[in-house]
Enzyme design. Structure first.
Site, mmCIF file in Angstrom:
data_model
loop_
_atom_site.group_PDB
_atom_site.id
_atom_site.type_symbol
_atom_site.label_atom_id
_atom_site.label_comp_id
_atom_site.label_asym_id
_atom_site.label_seq_id
_atom_site.Cartn_x
_atom_site.Cartn_y
_atom_site.Cartn_z
ATOM 1 N N GLY A 12 26.952 65.334 63.295
ATOM 2 C CA GLY A 12 27.858 66.305 62.152
ATOM 3 C C GLY A 12 27.030 66.383 60.965
ATOM 4 O O GLY A 12 27.274 65.685 59.811
ATOM 5 N N LEU A 13 26.333 67.496 60.816
ATOM 6 C CA LEU A 13 25.411 67.723 59.794
ATOM 7 C C LEU A 13 25.863 68.644 58.565
ATOM 8 O O LEU A 13 25.005 69.494 58.140
ATOM 9 C CB LEU A 13 24.013 67.996 60.228
ATOM 10 C CG LEU A 13 23.374 66.849 61.044
ATOM 11 C CD1 LEU A 13 21.961 67.191 61.502
ATOM 12 C CD2 LEU A 13 23.159 65.810 60.019
ATOM 13 N N ALA A 14 27.108 68.770 58.308
ATOM 14 C CA ALA A 14 27.402 69.467 57.227
ATOM 15 C C ALA A 14 27.041 68.762 55.939
ATOM 16 O O ALA A 14 26.224 67.833 56.169
ATOM 17 C CB ALA A 14 29.112 69.506 57.298
ATOM 18 N N MET A 16 28.331 66.282 54.095
ATOM 19 C CA MET A 16 28.377 64.857 53.925
ATOM 20 C C MET A 16 27.381 64.352 54.876
ATOM 21 O O MET A 16 26.833 63.216 54.448
ATOM 22 C CB MET A 16 29.863 64.486 54.227
ATOM 23 C CG MET A 16 30.879 64.921 52.849
ATOM 24 S SD MET A 16 30.509 63.864 51.426
ATOM 25 C CE MET A 16 31.176 62.206 51.754
ATOM 26 N N ALA A 81 37.782 66.240 60.904
ATOM 27 C CA ALA A 81 38.884 65.432 61.212
ATOM 28 C C ALA A 81 39.552 66.109 62.311
ATOM 29 O O ALA A 81 39.781 67.504 62.420
ATOM 30 C CB ALA A 81 39.642 64.837 60.061
ATOM 31 N N SER A 133 33.541 57.994 50.509
ATOM 32 C CA SER A 133 33.742 58.754 49.318
ATOM 33 C C SER A 133 32.702 59.008 48.303
ATOM 34 O O SER A 133 31.898 57.810 48.335
ATOM 35 C CB SER A 133 35.128 58.053 48.480
ATOM 36 O OG SER A 133 35.220 59.011 47.256
ATOM 37 N N GLY A 135 31.564 62.371 47.704
ATOM 38 C CA GLY A 135 31.065 63.883 47.788
ATOM 39 C C GLY A 135 29.696 63.754 48.135
ATOM 40 O O GLY A 135 29.208 62.801 48.592
ATOM 41 N N LYS A 188 41.056 54.862 52.801
ATOM 42 C CA LYS A 188 40.364 56.083 52.190
ATOM 43 C C LYS A 188 41.668 56.913 51.831
ATOM 44 O O LYS A 188 41.560 57.695 50.799
ATOM 45 C CB LYS A 188 39.506 56.413 53.177
ATOM 46 C CG LYS A 188 38.857 58.104 52.633
ATOM 47 C CD LYS A 188 38.203 57.987 51.512
ATOM 48 C CE LYS A 188 37.485 58.951 50.939
ATOM 49 N NZ LYS A 188 37.583 60.417 51.627
ATOM 50 N N HIS A 191 43.046 56.079 48.383
ATOM 51 C CA HIS A 191 42.069 56.294 47.539
ATOM 52 C C HIS A 191 42.069 57.878 47.007
ATOM 53 O O HIS A 191 42.171 58.221 45.970
ATOM 54 C CB HIS A 191 40.542 55.802 47.943
ATOM 55 C CG HIS A 191 39.637 56.587 47.255
ATOM 56 N ND1 HIS A 191 39.201 57.968 47.642
ATOM 57 C CD2 HIS A 191 38.635 56.416 46.564
ATOM 58 C CE1 HIS A 191 38.435 58.336 46.560
ATOM 59 N NE2 HIS A 191 37.885 57.367 45.896
ATOM 60 N N ASN A 192 42.276 58.919 48.174
ATOM 61 C CA ASN A 192 42.574 60.069 47.690
ATOM 62 C C ASN A 192 43.879 60.229 47.116
ATOM 63 O O ASN A 192 43.692 61.120 46.278
ATOM 64 C CB ASN A 192 42.293 60.874 49.113
ATOM 65 C CG ASN A 192 41.002 61.024 49.718
ATOM 66 O OD1 ASN A 192 40.169 60.033 49.115
ATOM 67 N ND2 ASN A 192 40.618 61.849 50.352
ATOM 68 N N GLU A 195 43.268 59.571 43.775
ATOM 69 C CA GLU A 195 42.373 60.672 43.146
ATOM 70 C C GLU A 195 43.412 61.667 42.650
ATOM 71 O O GLU A 195 43.099 62.395 41.817
ATOM 72 C CB GLU A 195 41.385 60.955 44.089
ATOM 73 C CG GLU A 195 40.407 62.008 43.692
ATOM 74 C CD GLU A 195 39.529 62.389 45.005
ATOM 75 O OE1 GLU A 195 39.005 61.427 45.749
ATOM 76 O OE2 GLU A 195 39.440 63.520 45.367
ATOM 77 N N HIS A 459 79.994 51.021 52.986
ATOM 78 C CA HIS A 459 78.677 50.509 53.258
ATOM 79 C C HIS A 459 78.575 49.209 52.780
ATOM 80 O O HIS A 459 77.253 48.572 52.981
ATOM 81 C CB HIS A 459 77.554 51.482 52.544
ATOM 82 C CG HIS A 459 77.424 52.903 53.107
ATOM 83 N ND1 HIS A 459 77.049 53.113 54.596
ATOM 84 C CD2 HIS A 459 77.755 54.178 52.877
ATOM 85 C CE1 HIS A 459 76.986 54.411 54.722
ATOM 86 N NE2 HIS A 459 77.351 55.053 53.757
HETATM 87 P P1 2AM Z 1 28.941 72.993 63.462
HETATM 88 O O1 2AM Z 1 27.777 72.834 62.196
HETATM 89 O O2 2AM Z 1 28.461 73.159 64.814
HETATM 90 O O3 2AM Z 1 29.966 73.659 63.034
HETATM 91 C C1 2AM Z 1 31.848 69.940 59.440
HETATM 92 O O4 2AM Z 1 32.734 70.974 60.188
HETATM 93 C C2 2AM Z 1 31.048 69.414 60.800
HETATM 94 O O5 2AM Z 1 31.741 69.218 61.975
HETATM 95 C C3 2AM Z 1 29.860 70.397 61.087
HETATM 96 O O6 2AM Z 1 28.717 69.449 61.556
HETATM 97 C C4 2AM Z 1 30.515 70.896 62.649
HETATM 98 O O7 2AM Z 1 29.309 71.247 63.365
HETATM 99 C C5 2AM Z 1 30.950 69.693 63.185
HETATM 100 N N1 2AM Z 1 32.015 70.293 64.142
HETATM 101 C C6 2AM Z 1 33.389 70.934 64.046
HETATM 102 N N2 2AM Z 1 33.742 70.934 65.142
HETATM 103 C C7 2AM Z 1 33.325 70.449 65.814
HETATM 104 C C8 2AM Z 1 33.285 70.264 67.174
HETATM 105 N N3 2AM Z 1 34.597 70.849 67.975
HETATM 106 N N4 2AM Z 1 32.215 69.702 68.033
HETATM 107 C C9 2AM Z 1 31.198 69.129 67.545
HETATM 108 N N5 2AM Z 1 30.847 69.312 66.102
HETATM 109 C C10 2AM Z 1 32.027 70.023 65.162
#
Ligand code: 2AM
Length: 484
Positions: A12-14, A16, A81, A133, A135, A188, A191-192, A195, A459
């Protein structure tokens, strides 16, 4: 290098995920990364090279990614998520061996985490739900980490987390084993929620200083910078001060903050916090006010229409003394913030009791002192309050906080009165004040509400002077009385 196994994996390389992976690599833990869209793998590998030849290897398919990891394998998931987590688990779990561990680092609903942990356990796999947390910057330099789940799973990556988390001098790394089940994600979430409260309270302070006090953006920069050197020292106050410095490229001469549309987005954790507070019968009016303020902010068109119907409240004669206003608002912000944290901590305490999580409240404050969005000097005080009394019923009852509230009460009331008279809503500050004024009264008008309930619904009620439950035929007696 190619044949050596990596210490840990991350998928999951977005934003974060990339930054956390680079952080882990930089701390000396060889890491393998994988992403569904492989361009992000190459991007991360390029960054690892550019940022100091960090020990990070990228993989374009899940199988070779999993095979690149030392056993027992630990893989951190930073995918969106919800269903994406289930899909990622479905991809990876069949490739894993008994004793391997998946760690969900997203903002996941804690019950999903508990469901997945059970399903994983049935396959002999370990699972953690870990709040992350801070960012983008926090993930890269050192976030606050809130891992929860099976203790043996935590033991598998504790060394990595201790080094990867933010380090606060004298206080240690901002990570601790939060508790079993979904405790990490729940903490978490709260926490949010906290926030949300902090951001709303700061926004109200800004609104009052600008709208009522007439402070300019450069003035606001000075005020928030000054506040950030005292009791309000925190990440959010610091970034607020900086926001007032930024000019608008698209409209030269203007400050960018004045061109940002007054609509706040959200992703759901604040709403969950308020829903959970209600489920647990814990009052969290400041956090709820912050959530409501976001809902109202979204109604831009209706607000513009309403502004034409209801002209601004008549301006009070003359402007208040600026220096006095700034000092009062600072105190109101602090006092309102204490109430907001008292609410958040009470949600955690109630949930911990319901679930038997054994959350250590002081530790929660400690791991929020660095890395995360709500990091603040003020959290030292919360940590100390729970050190004095781990079972503290409310932060407001701690001797240090009680004294601080007493010292700021008069200024806080002046600020809320001023806002009410000026027609400038301060939902967070006012909700905190009403919370404080309700909590601190030994006797409330709840007697009348209970009498009404007994009147129309039988009551029953308890009495102040003897035990037991009582019911009265109020209408009958009242009718007899009115005949007299
Ligand atoms: P992606 O780059 O292939 O879209 C945030 O959106 C991260 O979650 C991204 O790295 C995204 O991958 C990943 N992601 C979102 N939906 C996904 C899925 N159904 N399977 C795998 N990775 C997913």
């Amino acid at each position: 290098m190619e044949t050596e196994l990596s210490r840990i994996g991350l998928t999951g390389l977005a934003v974060m995920g990339q930054n956390l992976a680079l952080n882990i690599a930089e701390k000396g833990f060889p890491i393998s990364v994988y992403n569904r869209t492989t361009a992000k793998v190459d991007e991360t590998v390029a960054r690892a090279k550019a940022e100091g030849d960090l020990p990070l290897r990228g993989f374009h398919d899940p199988h070779s990614f999993v095979l690149s990891l030392q056993k027992p394998r630990v893989i951190i998931l930073l995918v969106k998520a919800g269903p994406a987590v289930d899909q990622t688990i479905a991809t990876l779990a069949p490739l894993l061996d008994r004793g391997d561990c998946l760690v969900d680092g997203g903002n996941e609903w804690y019950e999903n985490t508990e469901r997945r942990a059970e399903a994983m356990a049935a396959r002999g796999l370990l699972y953690l739900g870990m709040g992350v947390s801070g960012g983008e910057e926090g993930a890269r330099r050192g976030p606050s980490l809130m891992p929860g789940g099976a203790a043996p799973a935590y033991a598998l990556l504790e060394d990595v987390l201790l080094r990867t988390a933010a380090q606060v001098p004298g206080s240690g790394p901002c990570v601790t084993f939060v508790g079993p089940g979904g405790a990490g994600h729940f903490v978490k979430m709260v926490h949010n929620g906290i926030e949300y409260g902090d951001m709303q309270l700061i926004a109200e302070a800004y609104d009052l200083l600008r709208t009522v006090g007439g402070l300019s953006n450069p003035d606001l920069h000075r005020v928030f910078s000054d506040w950030n050197r005292g009791e309000l020292l925190s990440f959010l106050v610091e970034i607020t001060a900086e926001i007032f410095l930024v000019n608008d490229d698209l409209s030269p001469g203007d400050h960018l903050v004045d061109r940002v549309l007054d609509k706040t987005g959200m992703k759901g954790t604040g709403k969950w916090t308020v829903q959970q507070a209600a489920e647990l019968s814990v009052a969290a009016p400041t956090i709820a006010a912050a959530l409501d303020a976001r809902f109202l902010s979204a109604l831009k068109e209706d607000r513009v229409a309403a502004a034409a119907v209801f002209p601004p409240a008549a301006a009070a004669a003359g402007r208040p003394d600026k220096e006095k206003l700034v000092d009062d608002v600072r105190q109101a912000l602090y006092a309102a913030k204490v109430c907001s944290y008292a609410q958040g901590m009470n949600i955690l305490k109630a949930k911990s009791k319901e679930k038997g999580w054994g959350l250590r409240m002081g530790e929660m404050a400690r791991i929020w002192k660095g890395g995360c969005i709500i990091r603040a000097k003020f959290l030292d005080r919360i940590e100390r309050a729970y050190e004095r009394d781990a079972e503290l019923g409310s932060l407001l009852l701690d001797s240090e906080f009680a004294q601080e509230m007493a010292e700021r009460e008069a200024a806080w009331r002046r600020v809320v009165c001023l806002a009410v008279n000026a027609g400038v809503g301060v939902p967070g500050m006012a909700a905190s004040l009403a919370y404080f004024d309700t909590f601190r009264r030994a006797r409330l008008p709840a007697n009348l509400v209970q009498a009404q309930r007994d009147y129309f619904g039988a009551h029953t009620y308890e009495r102040t002077d003897r035990p037991g439950n009582f019911h009265t035929e109020w209408s009958k007696i009242a009718a007899e009385r009115s005949l007299l």
